[in-house]
Design a protein around this motif. Structure first.
Motif, PDB file in Angstrom:
ATOM      1  N   GLY A  69      -8.505   8.386  16.068  1.00 14.66           N
ATOM      2  CA  GLY A  69      -7.230   8.463  15.372  1.00 14.66           C
ATOM      3  C   GLY A  69      -7.306   9.262  14.095  1.00 14.66           C
ATOM      4  N   THR A  70      -6.331   9.021  13.213  1.00 14.99           N
ATOM      5  CA  THR A  70      -6.245   9.709  11.926  1.00 14.99           C
ATOM      6  C   THR A  70      -6.538   8.720  10.811  1.00 14.99           C
ATOM      7  OG1 THR A  70      -4.647  11.293  12.777  1.00 14.99           O
ATOM      8  CG2 THR A  70      -4.751  11.027  10.387  1.00 14.99           C
ATOM      9  N   VAL A  71      -7.281   9.167   9.803  1.00 12.91           N
ATOM     10  CA  VAL A  71      -7.675   8.295   8.702  1.00 12.91           C
ATOM     11  C   VAL A  71      -6.973   8.747   7.427  1.00 12.91           C
ATOM     12  CG1 VAL A  71      -9.608   7.346   7.388  1.00 12.91           C
ATOM     13  CG2 VAL A  71      -9.917   7.938   9.803  1.00 12.91           C
ATOM     14  N   TYR A  72      -6.359   7.789   6.733  1.00 12.77           N
ATOM     15  CA  TYR A  72      -5.647   8.050   5.495  1.00 12.77           C
ATOM     16  C   TYR A  72      -6.351   7.375   4.324  1.00 12.77           C
ATOM     17  CZ  TYR A  72      -1.790   9.160   8.679  1.00 12.77           C
ATOM     18  OH  TYR A  72      -1.018   9.697   9.665  1.00 12.77           O
ATOM     19  N   ALA A 120      -4.464  -1.384  -7.455  1.00 15.25           N
ATOM     20  CA  ALA A 120      -4.996  -0.019  -7.571  1.00 15.25           C
ATOM     21  C   ALA A 120      -6.278   0.167  -6.777  1.00 15.25           C
ATOM     22  CB  ALA A 120      -5.220   0.376  -9.027  1.00 15.25           C
ATOM     23  N   ALA A 121      -6.650  -0.825  -5.945  1.00 19.33           N
ATOM     24  CA  ALA A 121      -7.821  -0.666  -5.081  1.00 19.33           C
ATOM     25  C   ALA A 121      -7.528   0.358  -3.997  1.00 19.33           C
ATOM     26  CB  ALA A 121      -8.204  -2.008  -4.451  1.00 19.33           C
ATOM     27  N   VAL A 122      -8.520   1.182  -3.683  1.00 16.67           N
ATOM     28  CA  VAL A 122      -8.352   2.265  -2.721  1.00 16.67           C
ATOM     29  C   VAL A 122      -9.108   1.927  -1.445  1.00 16.67           C
ATOM     30  CG1 VAL A 122      -8.770   4.710  -2.284  1.00 16.67           C
ATOM     31  CG2 VAL A 122      -8.031   3.952  -4.556  1.00 16.67           C
ATOM     32  N   TYR A 123      -8.481   2.227  -0.301  1.00 16.97           N
ATOM     33  CA  TYR A 123      -9.067   1.949   1.004  1.00 16.97           C
ATOM     34  C   TYR A 123      -8.891   3.174   1.907  1.00 16.97           C
ATOM     35  CZ  TYR A 123      -8.571  -2.878  -0.635  1.00 16.97           C
ATOM     36  OH  TYR A 123      -8.648  -4.029  -1.369  1.00 16.97           O
ATOM     37  N   ALA A 124      -9.577   3.134   3.038  1.00 18.79           N
ATOM     38  CA  ALA A 124      -9.333   4.093   4.114  1.00 18.79           C
ATOM     39  C   ALA A 124      -8.575   3.360   5.215  1.00 18.79           C
ATOM     40  CB  ALA A 124     -10.646   4.647   4.656  1.00 18.79           C
ATOM     41  N   LEU A 125      -7.524   3.980   5.730  1.00 22.93           N
ATOM     42  CA  LEU A 125      -6.706   3.365   6.766  1.00 22.93           C
ATOM     43  C   LEU A 125      -6.762   4.222   8.019  1.00 22.93           C
ATOM     44  CD1 LEU A 125      -4.578   1.042   7.328  1.00 22.93           C
ATOM     45  CD2 LEU A 125      -2.861   2.820   6.944  1.00 22.93           C
ATOM     46  N   LYS A 126      -7.280   3.650   9.088  1.00 22.87           N
ATOM     47  CA  LYS A 126      -7.384   4.358  10.365  1.00 22.87           C
ATOM     48  C   LYS A 126      -6.230   3.926  11.252  1.00 22.87           C
ATOM     49  CE  LYS A 126     -10.897   5.567  13.774  1.00 22.87           C
ATOM     50  NZ  LYS A 126     -12.310   5.373  14.121  1.00 22.87           N
ATOM     51  N   VAL A 127      -5.465   4.904  11.764  1.00 25.71           N
ATOM     52  CA  VAL A 127      -4.247   4.613  12.521  1.00 25.71           C
ATOM     53  C   VAL A 127      -4.312   5.274  13.890  1.00 25.71           C
ATOM     54  CG1 VAL A 127      -1.730   4.800  12.575  1.00 25.71           C
ATOM     55  CG2 VAL A 127      -2.907   4.469  10.394  1.00 25.71           C
ATOM     56  N   PHE A 165       0.821  -1.200   0.000  1.00 23.69           N
ATOM     57  CA  PHE A 165       0.000   0.000   0.000  1.00 23.69           C
ATOM     58  C   PHE A 165       0.860   1.256   0.000  1.00 23.69           C
ATOM     59  CE2 PHE A 165      -2.643  -3.313   1.776  1.00 23.69           C
ATOM     60  CZ  PHE A 165      -3.878  -3.078   1.203  1.00 23.69           C
ATOM     61  N   LYS A 166       0.332   2.289  -0.623  1.00 21.97           N
ATOM     62  CA  LYS A 166       0.970   3.598  -0.535  1.00 21.97           C
ATOM     63  C   LYS A 166      -0.057   4.611  -0.049  1.00 21.97           C
ATOM     64  CE  LYS A 166       0.220   5.009  -5.380  1.00 21.97           C
ATOM     65  NZ  LYS A 166       0.895   5.484  -6.606  1.00 21.97           N
ATOM     66  N   THR A 167       0.414   5.563   0.733  1.00 21.34           N
ATOM     67  CA  THR A 167      -0.461   6.582   1.300  1.00 21.34           C
ATOM     68  C   THR A 167      -0.681   7.700   0.292  1.00 21.34           C
ATOM     69  OG1 THR A 167       0.430   6.092   3.485  1.00 21.34           O
ATOM     70  CG2 THR A 167      -0.771   8.166   3.230  1.00 21.34           C
ATOM     71  N   LEU A 168      -1.952   8.079   0.105  1.00 25.75           N
ATOM     72  CA  LEU A 168      -2.293   9.126  -0.858  1.00 25.75           C
ATOM     73  C   LEU A 168      -2.541  10.474  -0.197  1.00 25.75           C
ATOM     74  CD1 LEU A 168      -4.713   7.077  -3.173  1.00 25.75           C
ATOM     75  CD2 LEU A 168      -2.247   7.465  -3.446  1.00 25.75           C
ATOM     76  N   GLU A 169      -3.316  10.457   0.889  1.00 22.66           N
ATOM     77  CA  GLU A 169      -3.640  11.721   1.557  1.00 22.66           C
ATOM     78  C   GLU A 169      -4.278  11.437   2.906  1.00 22.66           C
ATOM     79  OE1 GLU A 169      -7.243  13.822   0.136  1.00 22.66           O
ATOM     80  OE2 GLU A 169      -7.249  12.333  -1.488  1.00 22.66           O
ATOM     81  N   VAL A 170      -4.384  12.493   3.731  1.00 22.79           N
ATOM     82  CA  VAL A 170      -5.108  12.414   4.995  1.00 22.79           C
ATOM     83  C   VAL A 170      -6.571  12.731   4.725  1.00 22.79           C
ATOM     84  CG1 VAL A 170      -5.408  13.423   7.289  1.00 22.79           C
ATOM     85  CG2 VAL A 170      -3.104  13.042   6.385  1.00 22.79           C
ATOM     86  N   LEU A 171      -7.452  11.848   5.174  1.00 21.71           N
ATOM     87  CA  LEU A 171      -8.889  12.072   4.994  1.00 21.71           C
ATOM     88  C   LEU A 171      -9.489  12.852   6.148  1.00 21.71           C
ATOM     89  CD1 LEU A 171      -9.963   8.559   3.637  1.00 21.71           C
ATOM     90  CD2 LEU A 171      -9.669  10.672   2.331  1.00 21.71           C
ATOM     91  N   GLY A 172      -8.931  12.683   7.336  1.00 22.62           N
ATOM     92  CA  GLY A 172      -9.470  13.423   8.474  1.00 22.62           C
ATOM     93  C   GLY A 172      -9.089  12.770   9.781  1.00 22.62           C
ATOM     94  N   HIS A 173      -9.544  13.389  10.863  1.00 23.48           N
ATOM     95  CA  HIS A 173      -9.277  12.908  12.203  1.00 23.48           C
ATOM     96  C   HIS A 173     -10.581  12.449  12.829  1.00 23.48           C
ATOM     97  CE1 HIS A 173      -5.310  14.616  11.734  1.00 23.48           C
ATOM     98  NE2 HIS A 173      -5.839  15.804  11.501  1.00 23.48           N
ATOM     99  N   GLY A 174     -10.678  11.179  13.178  1.00 20.95           N
ATOM    100  CA  GLY A 174     -11.865  10.655  13.828  1.00 20.95           C
ATOM    101  C   GLY A 174     -11.711  10.659  15.326  1.00 20.95           C
ATOM    102  N   ASN A 175     -12.725  10.096  16.025  1.00 17.54           N
ATOM    103  CA  ASN A 175     -12.689  10.054  17.478  1.00 17.54           C
ATOM    104  C   ASN A 175     -11.538   9.206  17.993  1.00 17.54           C
ATOM    105  OD1 ASN A 175     -14.910  11.681  17.886  1.00 17.54           O
ATOM    106  ND2 ASN A 175     -16.360   9.991  17.858  1.00 17.54           N
TER     107      ASN A 175
END
Length: 326
Positions: free
Chosen positions: A68-71, A79-86, A56-66
């Motif tokens: 953590g941070t979601v990428y 080429a499938a795209v996902y959201a990664l919560k860290v 996987f490669k990181t594309l951008e920050v989507l936002g900050h949830g309750n």
């Protein structure tokens, strides 16, 4: 002359902490994924199964949830795209508890098309936790509201139907979300609305297990969450999600929180008093009879009188033709 002295009830006026956006960890890009090992990945989808985080490669920050941070991340092979919560291993203990609670719930909720899907859960040796989740291209209902303005009734029929299906699924699995609001309802490119962010959810061990702690967002909390002594008797624990859904739909329709005037900033004490002591908010006269009836079924101050998610799915408002579910 006799004077009747009535015992004064001590109302629990403890305020929940505001959203901790200033306390949420913000992780810099690029996020290194290569050293993460998977754990509990039996719930990986076929599209993500067998993939390591080096894929996987990181594309951008989507936002900050309750919790953590979601990428936004992309699988370099497919080429499938996902959201990664860290969430980092040195995060606040409360955040850590929330993420472990969310992990437990996500492992149980992979079968509903109305709940954002978890594709895998990963941990690093240092304690960092990453959750690979379905990417919802159109963002949250909150972001759509801010971008495009208030929603039509036709659109809200569609939203209500999808969220109620999600809540019906969760409640059937004895899961209470406890934080239904526009920012926790995500939309994909097909305009499917799905429930996300289980950081404050609770898995109920008994049907009548009370769920009245001060978590979630104050503006969407039901009266019994603030004052269980008065409003919480014999409620089933799931009714708070129904109250929050009704306020969410009203906010999307009005363009502002129902208990506030347009442009008024939320004040926690004001909201609490309005929710506990005031009448439930009402829709304006131009709203349809079906919509006003639906909201009325959700906003009984006595929680036991609120309709369940399953009952609301039979309501005429939800069964109107939205034109978006075809």
């Amino acid at each position: 002359m006799m004077v009747l002295v009535k015992d004064r009830r001590n109302l629990n006026l403890r305020l929940p902490l505001p959203e901790g956006h200033q306390r949420r960890p913000a992780f810099p890009l690029p996020l290194s994924l290569s050293s993460v090992s998977s754990t509990g990945t039996s719930n990986l989808s076929s599209s993500a199964a067998g993939a390591s985080f080096s894929d996987f490669k990181t594309l951008e920050v989507l936002g900050h949830g309750n919790s953590g941070t979601v990428y936004k991340v992309e699988n370099k092979r497919t080429a499938a795209v996902y959201a990664l919560k860290v969430v980092h291993g040195d995060s606040d203990p409360t955040v850590r508890r929330q993420i472990f609670r969310e992990m437990e719930i996500l492992r149980r909720t992979t079968d509903s098309p109305f709940v954002v899907r978890c594709h895998g859960i990963f941990e690093k040796p240092g304690g960092d936790i990453s959750i690979l989740m379905e990417y919802m291209e159109s963002g949250t209902l909150d972001s759509i509201l801010k971008t495009t303005g208030s929603f039509s009734e036709t659109s809200l029929v569609h939203v209500a139907r999808h969220v109620l299906n999600g809540l019906s699924y969760l409640h059937a699995h004895k899961i209470v979300h406890r934080d239904i609001k526009p920012s926790n309802l995500l939309v994909n490119r097909s305009m499917e609305v799905k429930i996300a962010d289980f950081g404050v959810s609770r898995i109920m061990t008994r049907t009548l297990d009370p769920c009245n702690s001060y978590v979630g967002t104050c503006a969407y909390m039901s009266p019994e969450r603030f004052d269980p002594e008065t409003y919480g008797a014999n409620y089933d624990g799931y009714a708070g999600d129904i109250w929050s859904l009704a306020l969410t739909l009203m906010e999307l329709y009005l363009g502002h929180l129902p208990f506030l005037l347009p442009g008024q900033k939320p004040d926690w004490a004001t909201l609490m008093c309005a929710i506990c002591f005031g009448d439930p908010p009402r829709l304006p006269d131009e709203a349809s009879d079906e919509f006003r009836s639906f909201i009325g079924c959700c906003l009984h101050k006595e929680s036991s009188k609120r309709w369940t998610a399953a009952q609301l799915l039979t309501h005429p408002f939800v069964n109107k033709d939205s034109g978006l579910d075809k």
